[in-house]
Design a protein around this motif. Structure first.
Motif, PDB file in Angstrom:
ATOM      1  N   ASP A   1      -4.679   2.614   4.352  1.00  0.00           N
ATOM      2  CA  ASP A   1      -5.239   1.736   3.325  1.00  0.00           C
ATOM      3  C   ASP A   1      -4.903   0.273   3.616  1.00  0.00           C
ATOM      4  O   ASP A   1      -5.726  -0.621   3.398  1.00  0.00           O
TER       5      ASP A   1
ATOM      6  N   ALA B   1       0.831  -1.210   0.000  1.00  0.00           N
ATOM      7  CA  ALA B   1       0.000   0.000   0.000  1.00  0.00           C
ATOM      8  C   ALA B   1       0.867   1.261   0.000  1.00  0.00           C
ATOM      9  O   ALA B   1       0.578   2.228  -0.712  1.00  0.00           O
ATOM     10  N   ILE B   2       1.930   1.265   0.794  1.00  0.00           N
ATOM     11  CA  ILE B   2       2.812   2.433   0.841  1.00  0.00           C
ATOM     12  C   ILE B   2       3.533   2.604  -0.491  1.00  0.00           C
ATOM     13  O   ILE B   2       3.683   3.724  -0.991  1.00  0.00           O
TER      14      ILE B   2
ATOM     15  N   LYS C   1       1.202   4.260  -2.843  1.00  0.00           N
ATOM     16  CA  LYS C   1       1.012   5.674  -2.520  1.00  0.00           C
ATOM     17  C   LYS C   1       2.228   6.510  -2.889  1.00  0.00           C
ATOM     18  O   LYS C   1       2.103   7.658  -3.331  1.00  0.00           O
TER      19      LYS C   1
ATOM     20  N   GLY D   1      -0.927   5.291   3.062  1.00  0.00           N
ATOM     21  CA  GLY D   1      -0.655   3.892   2.734  1.00  0.00           C
ATOM     22  C   GLY D   1      -0.917   2.982   3.913  1.00  0.00           C
ATOM     23  O   GLY D   1      -1.491   1.894   3.766  1.00  0.00           O
TER      24      GLY D   1
ATOM     25  N   SER E   1      -0.416  -1.173  -5.673  1.00  0.00           N
ATOM     26  CA  SER E   1      -1.734  -1.530  -5.157  1.00  0.00           C
ATOM     27  C   SER E   1      -2.812  -1.354  -6.222  1.00  0.00           C
ATOM     28  O   SER E   1      -2.804  -0.388  -6.994  1.00  0.00           O
TER      29      SER E   1
END
Length: 447
Positions: free
Chosen positions: A305, A70-71, A74, A302, A115
């Motif tokens: 999320d 997720a990070i 982002k 991130g 992602s």
């Protein structure tokens, strides 16, 4: 009989509630209570022990992968690297090949570890711009995005997607498991899906369809139509925004894939996945330093999320942990294990049915493999073949209408309706991947 009926009804309830927009965590808890009561389980033990053991166990095993992924997404979004890739694909393909351009943009980024949801929101403005310029029906945008994001990228060898990482824990394999057959099936899915989608769009155009918005058919509000118009402007103006060089945008994706598959030879695939994504994050920052806009915000967003995505999946796994303690569930598993035909067929059907019931590829794998993997490992089957078949199976029935990514892409990203868009999505993300799964079972059995 009551237990089997309860199993079927509770699964149907889970699907119904999620399709109605009920939060998946709430839906999973309600469905778990129902299956516990109808299956003769002690409710307190079912919820406080079995449900929570499944929930927390999956979280402990996979949260760092969710977090790093997720990070990474982002950071790619914050630096403009994702937009750079999407805009580069748009330039190379042009409006004439709008559909394939969207598929390619999504495939490049998801196969590189970005992602799904970041990909969706990054590619959509480009897709709107291309589809409007080529007068391609707007209703095909969700199909192109879903096909490029999940149908072959998450199930092919060497992919950093979690659906390709989870089986490594149960079959003691690496992300490249499955050999040439796995690569062949990925190519078959990609080519056949592209041909189908291209033909479907051509047929729609021949029937007089144009770039029409769903609100004209009562599908969305004027506010959503305004968002689509804004996305059109964003896509057309993407090349005018300061974006990183496409080479610097692509290098982080390449480092993720290469480092994952190299490190997996020396450490666990889960650890390799985390490390490779962290390397991708660092490289993206280094190469695109001057384009960083919100350093800490990207990290925080991130992380948030990742928590939501992991919790939603854990909720489904918790439901499965309760379900597997119901005698009817074991009866169903026994029936699959002893189904006539190749041994791999039972594994394939078991995984794809559970993924379909839960509406989640990763959640379904988290439920199915702890039960099925020991059974099929004991049969002495090739671990690489089992890994690839399980991964391919996770990408079939999971994409039924209640799947979270399908719902988000159709409604939240594209502001469309299931009625207008789901038919090609079904063919591309359910039917064709299932054919690929069965073909893989045949090929692994022969070779």
């Amino acid at each position: 009989m009551l237990g089997m009926a309860g199993l079927i009804v509770s699964l149907g309830l889970l699907i119904f509630l999620t399709m109605r927009g009920i939060n998946i965590i709430i839906a999973a808890i309600i469905s778990s209570v129902l299956i516990a009561l109808t299956g003769g389980l002690n409710l307190e033990k079912a919820m406080m022990e079995q449900y929570m053991t499944g929930f927390t166990g999956y979280f402990a095993s996979w949260f760092l992968i969710f977090l790093a992924g997720a990070i990474f997404g982002k950071v790619m979004e914050d630096t403009g690297a994702a937009d750079s890739i999407a805009n580069w694909v748009k330039t190379k393909f042009g409006a004439k090949h709008a559909v394939l351009a969207v598929v390619a943009a999504c495939a490049i980024m998801t196969y590189g570890g970005v992602s799904l949801f970041v990909v969706g929101f990054s590619v959509y403005p480009i897709a709107v711009s291309l589809f409007r310029q080529s007068n391609t029906p707007h209703r095909f945008i969700p199909a192109a995005m879903v096909f490029g994001s999940v149908s072959f990228t998450m199930t092919s060898p060497y992919s950093p997607e979690i659906q390709n990482i989870i089986p490594t824990q149960f079959f003691h394999t690496t992300p490249g498991a499955g050999g040439w057959i796995g690569i062949l099936i990925g190519i078959v899915i990609a080519v056949s899906g592209s041909l189908y989608l291209t033909r479907a769009v051509q047929k729609a155009k021949a029937n007089g369809e144009t770039f029409s918005l769903p609100y004209r058919h009562g599908g969305i509000s004027n506010a959503a139509a305004n968002e689509i118009a804004a996305a059109t402007e964003a896509g057309e103006g993407a090349e005018n925004r300061p974006l990183p060089n496409v080479v610097f945008a692509l290098l982080p994706l390449i480092i993720v894939i290469v480092s994952l598959n190299v490190l997996a030879k020396f450490i666990s695939s889960t650890s390799a996945g985390v490390v490779s994504l962290v390397l991708g994050i660092i490289l993206c920052w280094i190469l695109n330093f001057k384009f960083i806009r919100k350093f800490w915000e990207a990290l925080a967003s991130g992380a948030q999320d990742a928590l939501v995505a992991a919790a939603n999946t854990c909720a489904v796994v918790g439901f499965g942990s309760v379900a597997k303690n119901v005698p009817a569930f074991q009866t169903a598993v026994d029936a699959l294990v002893h189904i006539p035909g190749p041994d791999l067929l039972g594994l394939a059907l078991g995984v794809t049915l559970i993924c379909g019931m839960t509406g989640s590829a990763s959640g379904g794998l988290g439920i199915a493999l702890p039960i099925l993997a020991p059974i099929y490992m004991a049969k002495g089957l090739d671990p690489g073949a089992m890994h690839r078949v399980a991964t391919l199976a996770s990408g079939g029935l999971d994409s039924l209408p209640h799947n979270g990514y399908i719902v988000t892409t159709i409604r939240a990203v594209c502001h469309e309706t299931h009625e207008r868009t789901y038919k090609p999505i079904f063919v591309l993300s359910v039917l064709i991947p299932l054919i690929g799964m069965f073909l893989a079972v045949i090929l692994y059995t022969i070779f």
